[in-house]
Write a protein that holds these residues in place. Structure first.
Motif, short mmCIF file in Angstrom:
data_model
loop_
_atom_site.label_atom_id
_atom_site.label_comp_id
_atom_site.label_asym_id
_atom_site.label_seq_id
_atom_site.Cartn_x
_atom_site.Cartn_y
_atom_site.Cartn_z
N ARG A 80 0.84 -1.30 0.01
CA ARG A 80 -0.03 -0.07 0.01
C ARG A 80 0.91 1.30 0.01
O ARG A 80 0.77 2.25 -0.90
N THR B 137 1.05 4.21 -2.53
CA THR B 137 0.87 5.71 -2.10
C THR B 137 1.80 6.51 -2.76
O THR B 137 1.67 7.65 -3.22
N VAL C 46 -3.20 2.37 -7.92
CA VAL C 46 -4.74 2.41 -7.50
C VAL C 46 -4.80 1.65 -6.03
O VAL C 46 -5.89 1.77 -5.31
N ALA D 79 -3.38 2.00 -3.52
CA ALA D 79 -3.41 2.98 -2.34
C ALA D 79 -4.71 3.19 -1.93
O ALA D 79 -4.97 3.63 -0.70
N LEU D 80 -5.73 3.07 -3.00
CA LEU D 80 -7.12 3.65 -2.62
C LEU D 80 -7.75 2.49 -1.90
O LEU D 80 -9.01 2.41 -1.56
N ALA D 81 -7.35 1.23 -2.22
CA ALA D 81 -8.10 -0.01 -1.89
C ALA D 81 -8.30 0.04 -0.43
O ALA D 81 -7.53 0.42 0.38
N THR D 82 -9.55 -0.55 -0.09
CA THR D 82 -9.75 -0.45 1.24
C THR D 82 -9.76 -2.05 1.92
O THR D 82 -10.48 -2.25 2.54
N GLU D 83 -8.71 -2.62 1.53
CA GLU D 83 -8.64 -4.09 1.95
C GLU D 83 -9.72 -4.77 1.57
O GLU D 83 -10.75 -5.15 2.29
N LEU E 104 -4.74 7.01 -12.77
CA LEU E 104 -4.44 5.78 -12.10
C LEU E 104 -4.74 4.41 -12.66
O LEU E 104 -4.00 3.55 -12.45
N PHE F 297 -6.42 9.87 0.60
CA PHE F 297 -7.11 8.50 0.61
C PHE F 297 -7.86 8.32 1.88
O PHE F 297 -7.78 8.99 2.91
N GLN G 285 -7.57 5.86 3.84
CA GLN G 285 -6.81 5.22 5.03
C GLN G 285 -5.78 6.02 5.40
O GLN G 285 -4.71 5.79 5.84
N ASN H 147 -2.83 7.11 4.63
CA ASN H 147 -1.90 6.60 3.74
C ASN H 147 -0.44 7.52 4.13
O ASN H 147 0.05 7.89 3.09
N ASP I 273 -10.85 10.31 -2.08
CA ASP I 273 -11.56 9.06 -2.21
C ASP I 273 -12.22 8.64 -0.69
O ASP I 273 -11.27 8.44 0.03
#
Lengths: 871, 266
Positions: A772, A776, A865, A867-871, B78, B113, B115, B117, B188
């Motif tokens: 991640r 980022t 992309v 980095a945007l994923a929420t697991e 992206l 983001f 999270q 990050n 996001d």
């Protein structure tokens, strides 16, 4: 649980594979070592057994001479019986001389383990068959003649007045021989001459009726269909009677089959050799496995950390601690077993390949065609490899049991390995290190200052081992700090490097373990090369003082100057022109009588004349000739001891042209003559002939190549001159050091290779953990090249810190080791093996870069992309 | 009370430019993204045409799986589009290679983001200035000061992420997104991991960045309350633009979202 473990292993296959490589290399190393030990044993056995191929029985401990042969031949069922007799003789052709063992030709040529390559075996007296290489060196072919120069005992003289006369005879070369089984490779090969000739040569060395008294070995062939057991008894009886007739020990007589004989001789000979070899190499295999264990422990720690959530979930649904521990240990056992088997197979393959290459290279030793599998060769590597993996997984397994069920409910967190170790460990390990270094210092002091080299060496070795253990165990505390410091240095060069430096500190324990693995190998390699370099310099100084002249050519062989023939005119110039020769000093000499207080009246010595300045151009060290001046006679220590000359006394020399009063200066000069300045020598003998050439070489290490060319040049003049090369001894000594060093470094290199795999492993684990984060960074503008660069800097930081610290430690250990071991040889020199140091740092640098290539490829594939994923 | 009424837009309507006078910072033209092939083909985005005005705070809202995240990924370069075009300013990001895209991300686009990050080993200040340093530029101290003041981070600059609350971390992330003065910032679900108070705080900071600092922000969210902080809401459903609300309120945004759900359920 097992199914779960297996499925987890499948998921972590890539990471496990990286750890497996470390075990594979370690176990392959062990397997090859054991195989090599077996090859040494079987080669020795084969070579001995080959001497007796073709014989049906071997009689040992028999009385030498024809009587035993006759007695055994008379036994019913015996076809042939021949004493295995070898006589060492001087063979010459032109100026070339070879000292060669000549074997008595047996009645039945089948008993001879040699094959004829050209011509035939000798048939008549005065013929000889030569080993192919000897024929080449003497430059002869079948049909040519060579000269045999042998000694014959003069008439009937009293034992204490025996004298020999040199007899020169012509021999005809009947053929050339090969030794395909290496039967005589340990005796420098064997020529073959008719048995009667060889027996005659041996008899001529002794008085009539005399015997060497050495027990002989007979080779016996039997008629077809004869019962070996019965004949064996009969032969024993016949040989025993012959032995008792000759007044020899009857109980030593023994009749055995060739196989029995080879086995007993081989076991006597190799009880030491192969065991020492195997033990020696296994020490390095152990080091390699230790490093592998570090790499494995590291991998499992990360695996457990990554599976924290799964482990916690298992705890939530009812798995207890011991089940989790068993799961990790089971995984380790499977991994260890699988990779050990792969390692074993790789080792066997390598061993077989090495044999094939070795056989193709003609090493002078017949190697077996295939490797021999023994239970030890198969089991030891597999068991050791599996155990090492299992033990390495103990700490991670304990970490797995510490995962709380609650961890499953916590939000996603980056996995972190267990943090720093306890204070107790820090204090203890530092204590051990300090005590170890103190002992190391004490060892050096004992060996150099206190003159107790043995105790000093022991104390030093103990201190070295102790301090290294302390350093390794405490590494987890201080190594990350060193990495931080190094990181700050490179961090100044830009944001990529700063990122990399910060990354190496995120998991100090893992970084420490990775660097430590490399540190071990590099320290040991550094220690060996430093010790060798220091030893070389120390020994060089020692040799320079003791053997200041590289090569001497002298004609005053008899030790008395009277009948000395001068060195042929022009030889000095000829030698000077040879490649590798730096300078030549022509030394005139004459025989003189010594007289003085306490000096033996019979003191007759050679006096040489040389100009101190000219001598300096040839000598490695002029220390022993420092006192040389007009009116001074430099007397070597050994000459002074023999004739009772004391340092500083007045010494009167008397030569053909008159006496000369001098002051004696006793020095360590390695010569058997006193040295004067040329004018003084002229006073003693105005026409002193040049009887010696003192030759200085460009590089004494080339002595082995240069000295023979000097010998050839001297031989071409056909003057009776002797060539003595102190440099040859020196070169062979250096070669021993260099060879030993090369082997040791090669063995340790395996540990370094495993450690470098550990660096790559650590990097790829980091890359997986930081998916991640990499994404980022890419999203906020890190280019692919920068990402690769970041990982490269990380790899290089980890590798270089390990290598630099290893080199520094290696220098300390190498110096102290050389000081403790060579303290007796004078002031130990401190040398830095720059070439090796730079090489190691270069390897670490390149390896750090290479280690980052594969992880970097994975990392750059990460799309921003993610980095945007929420697991 | 807000009285804006949800107005459905027909599929064939021209691209919705709320205020034609303002030049669009980001545009999409017939932007399409499909995953899989044949039977399994999924049209995540189906020929979207949309303009986002510069100096405005726009929310993209839609239910889960509507394609709102895909739209943002494509607009920001992206992810690669199956067909169609996306522009940041006058630069077409669809069809740029990785090197050029990296350059676009460095100077023209910022990200916030869900999270946060942030890099755990760096302080707040180091995190904020990292994009400029990666691009090899020098940090504009004035601008950094402005950002720190606006976002209320003055006392937190030397702290590491682990020492900051979620809201503070997200404010650091906003500052990081704005440090290079990009043409547009994509956010996001920036409040997805925050409690409602911190979320409200972060949203007002985003709005202040637009109103006081003149930045352009496009935010993806499924929360009508969050969308209400925006100047405009673009509704998306089944990979298509399904509505457009100017000056939304939580109620109008929720109504719009509900309408989509009813449409979807029908």
């Amino acid at each position: 649980m097992i199914r779960l473990t297996l499925s987890q292993m499948r998921r972590s296959a890539g990471r496990l594979a990286a750890a497996a490589v470390a075990i594979v290399i370690g176990t392959a190393f062990v397997a090859v070592t054991l195989l090599a030990g077996n090859v040494i044993t079987s080669t020795t056995y084969d070579s001995i057994a080959a001497q007796y191929t073709g014989a049906d029985l071997v009689v040992r401990g028999a009385a030498p001479g024809g009587a035993t042969e006759d007695a055994v031949r008379d036994v019913a069922g015996v076809a042939t019986a021949d004493e295995q007799l070898m006589s060492y003789q001087q063979l010459e052709n032109g100026g070339r001389t070879i000292f060669q063992g000549v074997l008595a030709e047996p009645t039945d040529p089948a008993v001879l383990p040699l094959t004829v390559t050209d011509g035939a075996l000798p048939e008549a007296a005065g013929e000889i068959a030569l080993p192919t290489d000897v024929a080449e060196r003497l430059d002869v072919a079948p049909g040519d003649q060579i000269t045999l120069a042998r000694n014959v005992l003069d008439g009937d003289q009293e034992v204490d007045e025996q004298a020999w006369t040199e007899v020169r005879e012509k021999l005809t070369v009947s053929g050339t021989l090969d030794d395909p089984y290496g039967a005589f490779s340990m005796m420098g090969g064997a020529a073959v001459a008719p048995a009667a000739d060889v027996q005659g040569w041996e008899a001529d060395l002794m008085g009539p009726g005399e015997s060497s008294g050495e027990p002989a070995t007979l080779l016996v062939t039997l008629d077809e269909g004869v019962d070996v057991g019965q004949t064996r008894e009969a032969i024993t009886g016949a040989a025993a009677t012959a032995a008792s007739n000759a007044g020899m020990d009857v109980s030593a007589v023994d009749v055995v089959t060739p196989d029995e004989h080879a086995e007993s001789v081989a076991s006597e000979m190799t009880g030491g050799e192969d065991v020492i070899f195997t033990t020696f190499v296994l020490v390095f295999a152990a080091i390699a496995l230790l490093v592998a264990a570090l790499v494995i422990a590291n991998t499992f720690q990360v695996l457990v950390a990554q599976r924290t959530r799964t482990l916690a979930l298992l705890r939530c649904v009812g798995a207890d601690k011991s089940q989790l521990r068993r799961s990790v240990l089971f995984e380790a056992t499977l991994l260890g077993l699988a990779s050990s088997v792969v390692g074993l197979l790789a080792g066997l393959g390598l061993g077989q390949a090495a044999l094939a290459v070795g056989r193709g290279m003609d090493l002078g030793v017949p190697l077996p065609e295939t490797i021999t599998l023994t239970p030890a060769v198969v089991l030891v590597p597999v068991v050791v490899g599996t155990l090492v993996t299992l033990v390495a997984a103990f700490a991670p397994a304990r970490a797995a049991t510490r995962v709380a069920p609650l961890a499953a409910l916590r939000p996603d967190e980056a996995p972190t390995a267990a943090r720093g170790a306890g204070r107790v460990r820090l204090v203890l390990s530092l204590l051990v290190a300090v005590v170890g270094f103190a002992l190391l210092g004490a060892g050096v002091a004992l060996s150099t200052a206190a003159g107790e080299p043995t105790t000093g060496l022991l104390v030093g070795v103990a201190g070295g081992v102790l301090s290294f253990v302390g350093v390794l165990v405490s590494a987890v505390f201080w190594l990350p700090r060193v990495v931080a410091l190094a990181g700050r240095l490179v961090g100044a060069s830009g944001p990529t490097a700063r990122l990399a430096a910060a990354n190496t500190l995120r998991n100090p324990r893992r970084t420490a373990a990775t660097s430590t693995a490399l540190l071990i190998g590099v320290t040991l390699v550094g220690m060996m090369s430093t010790a060798a370099a220091s030893a070389r310099i120390t020994m060089d100084a020692e040799f320079d003082g003791r053997y200041p002249v590289d090569v001497t050519v002298s004609t005053d062989l008899s030790g008395s100057g009277k009948d000395a023939t001068p060195v042929p005119a022009g030889l000095g110039d000829t030698v000077r022109e040879l490649d590798g020769v730096a300078s030549v000093l022509e030394v005139p000499a004459t025989s003189v009588q010594l007289a003085g207080d306490g000096v033996d009246e019979a003191a007759q010595v050679i006096a040489r004349g040389m100009d101190p300045d000219e001598a300096a151009s040839v000598l490695r060290s002029t220390e022993s000739l420092t006192p040389l001046a007009a009116g001074t006679a430099v007397v070597p220590e050994n000459v002074a001891d023999v004739w009772g000359v004391t340092d500083g006394q007045t010494l009167t020399l008397t030569g053909p042209d008159g006496p000369l009063e001098t002051t004696a200066a006793v020095t360590e000069l390695a010569d058997d003559a006193v040295v004067l300045v040329p004018d003084d020598l002229a006073t003693l003998d105005a026409a002193a002939p040049t009887t010696g050439l003192w030759v200085g070489l460009d590089d004494p290490r080339d002595a082995a190549a240069v000295v023979p060319t000097i010998q050839d040049a001297v031989a071409d003049t056909e003057a009776p001159a002797d060539v003595l090369g102190a440099a040859v001894e020196r070169a062979s000594f250096q070669q021993v050091i260099d060879t030993a060093l090369g082997i040791v470094v090669g063995l340790l290199a395996v540990a370094v290779v495993i450690a470098l795999i550990g660096v790559a492993n650590t990097l790829s684990l980091s890359v997986i953990e930081r998916r991640r984060e990499s994404a980022t960074l890419r999203a906020i503008g890190l280019s692919k090249a920068q990402l690769r660069g970041m990982l490269a800097v990380e790899g290089v930081l980890i590798a270089l810190v390990g290598a630099v610290l290893g080199v520094l430690l290696g220098l300390v250990y190498g110096w102290t080791g050389a000081a403790a071991a060579l303290g007796w040889a004078g002031e130990p020199a401190i040398a830095v093996p720059w070439r090796d140091v730079l090489l190691m740092l270069g390897v670490a640098l390149v390896a750090g870069l290479v280690a980052s290539v594969a992880p970097a490829r994975t990392a750059v594939r990460t799309s921003p992309v993610e980095a945007l994923a929420t697991e | 009370m807000d009285t804006t009424v949800y107005v459905p837009i027909p599929d064939d309507a021209p691209a919705a430019g709320a205020r034609p006078a303002v030049t669009p910072a980001v545009r999409a033209r017939a932007l399409t993204k499909t995953y899989g092939r044949g039977e399994a083909e999924v049209r995540a985005l189906d020929g979207v045409d949309v303009d986002f005005a510069a100096g405005r705070f726009t929310a993209i809202m839609g239910p889960s799986g509507s394609g709102k995240s895909t739209l943002m990924h494509l607009l920001a370069g992206l992810d690669s589009a199956t067909s169609g075009q996306a522009f940041v300013g006058s630069t077409e990001v669809t069809g740029l290679n990785d090197k050029a895209l990296t350059a676009v991300r460095r100077t023209r686009v910022g990200f916030v983001f869900q999270q946060f990050n942030l890099l755990p080993m760096f302080t707040a200040e180091q995190n904020i200035t990292l994009p400029v340093e990666l691009a090899g530029g020098t940090v504009d101290k004035m601008w950094l000061g402005t950002l720190v003041d606006t976002l209320g981070l003055g006392k937190r600059l030397t702290h590491r992420p682990a020492e900051l609350s979620g809201g503070q971390q997200q404010r650091v992330a906003i500052a990081r997104a704005l440090i290079a003065q990009p043409d547009v910032v994509f956010a996001d679900e920036p409040t997805g991991n925050l409690d409602s108070r911190s979320g409200a705080e972060v949203l007002s900071f985003l709005r202040r960045s637009v109103r006081e600092l003149g930045r352009t922000i496009i935010m993806v969210t499924h929360d009508p309350a969050a969308a209400a902080y925006a100047d405009r809401v673009v509704l998306i459903a089944d990979g298509k633009i399904a509505g457009d609300i100017t000056d939304p309120t939580p109620e109008s945004a929720l109504a719009g979202l509900d309408a989509l759900r009813t449409v979807a359920a029908r």
